[in-house]
Design an enzyme around this catalytic site. Sequence first.
Site, short mmCIF file in Angstrom:
data_model
loop_
_atom_site.label_atom_id
_atom_site.label_comp_id
_atom_site.label_asym_id
_atom_site.label_seq_id
_atom_site.Cartn_x
_atom_site.Cartn_y
_atom_site.Cartn_z
N ASP A 1 -5.50 -19.28 -6.66
CA ASP A 1 -5.03 -19.32 -5.28
C ASP A 1 -6.12 -19.83 -4.36
O ASP A 1 -7.28 -19.94 -4.75
CB ASP A 1 -4.52 -17.93 -4.83
N ASN B 1 -2.48 -3.58 -3.48
CA ASN B 1 -1.04 -3.50 -3.23
C ASN B 1 -0.23 -3.98 -4.45
O ASN B 1 0.97 -4.20 -4.35
CB ASN B 1 -0.66 -4.34 -2.00
N HIS C 1 -0.67 -6.84 -6.05
CA HIS C 1 -0.44 -8.28 -6.17
C HIS C 1 -1.17 -8.88 -7.37
O HIS C 1 -2.18 -8.36 -7.84
CB HIS C 1 -0.76 -9.02 -4.86
N GLU D 1 2.47 -11.46 -3.50
CA GLU D 1 2.47 -10.18 -2.80
C GLU D 1 3.75 -9.41 -3.14
O GLU D 1 4.69 -9.99 -3.73
CB GLU D 1 2.40 -10.44 -1.28
#
Length: 240
Positions: free
Chosen positions: A64, A135, A137, A142
């Site tokens: 990413d 979280n 991810h 996400e």
Amino acid sequence: MLPREEASRELAREVLGRIAACAAEGRRCVLGLATGATPRALYAELVRGARGLDLGQVVTVNLDEYLGLAPDDPRSFRSEMRAVLHGPLGIPPERAWFPPSDGEGAALAERCAEFEARLAELGGIDLQVLGIGRNGHLAFNEPGAPLDGRTREVLLHEVTRADAAAAFGGLERVPRRAVTLGLGTILEARALRVMAFGASKREVVARALAGPLDTAVPASALRLHGDCRLWLDASCAPHP
Ligand code: PGA
């Protein structure tokens, strides 16, 4: 369960072994790489262990990149990787791939599709290194990201931005948009090698491993892969 340093050494041995085997057979070695704190010790081990190895067959593909930063911005993942791995290993930019990280709208979507096509032409990713976000991810997929998603523009989750705030000198300076390989792209890698360390990840790791297979916890998608290994340290491992 292993401490971070040992886990990193173990994975580094596997990666270096693959690089050596590919070099011996004259075969390309496509390594999928992650950024963040988790793989730092792995990259230090790779730099130490790669001395004398022929890296001419290695192509790396990062997961990413933020949108809206200059490529030479020190906070870009490209800069981080150059500093900790590509520079020390002498891997040139044409063999250090990143998803497209500028432009917007349809033009960016087209470049993402081209990136996917080039990746397929390359033969896909042999071994993908991954961390897990607080979280849940994977890369910048996400919570809510589709399991069959491809490389695309995404909006960053508030937890992801909060975790990056220190590096950017404040939450308001953290980019809101990024490009990420999709879960579908990641799951096509032939081997997934995942590390997660620290108590802040324990709850989400437990949900990923034992909760429902659910897009609310993108890391639960790891369970769909037939060759996935996961290293946790004692503080991150779910309680028995
Ligand atoms: P970290 O990030 O390695 O900095 O904890 C992991 C991730 O977001 O995937």
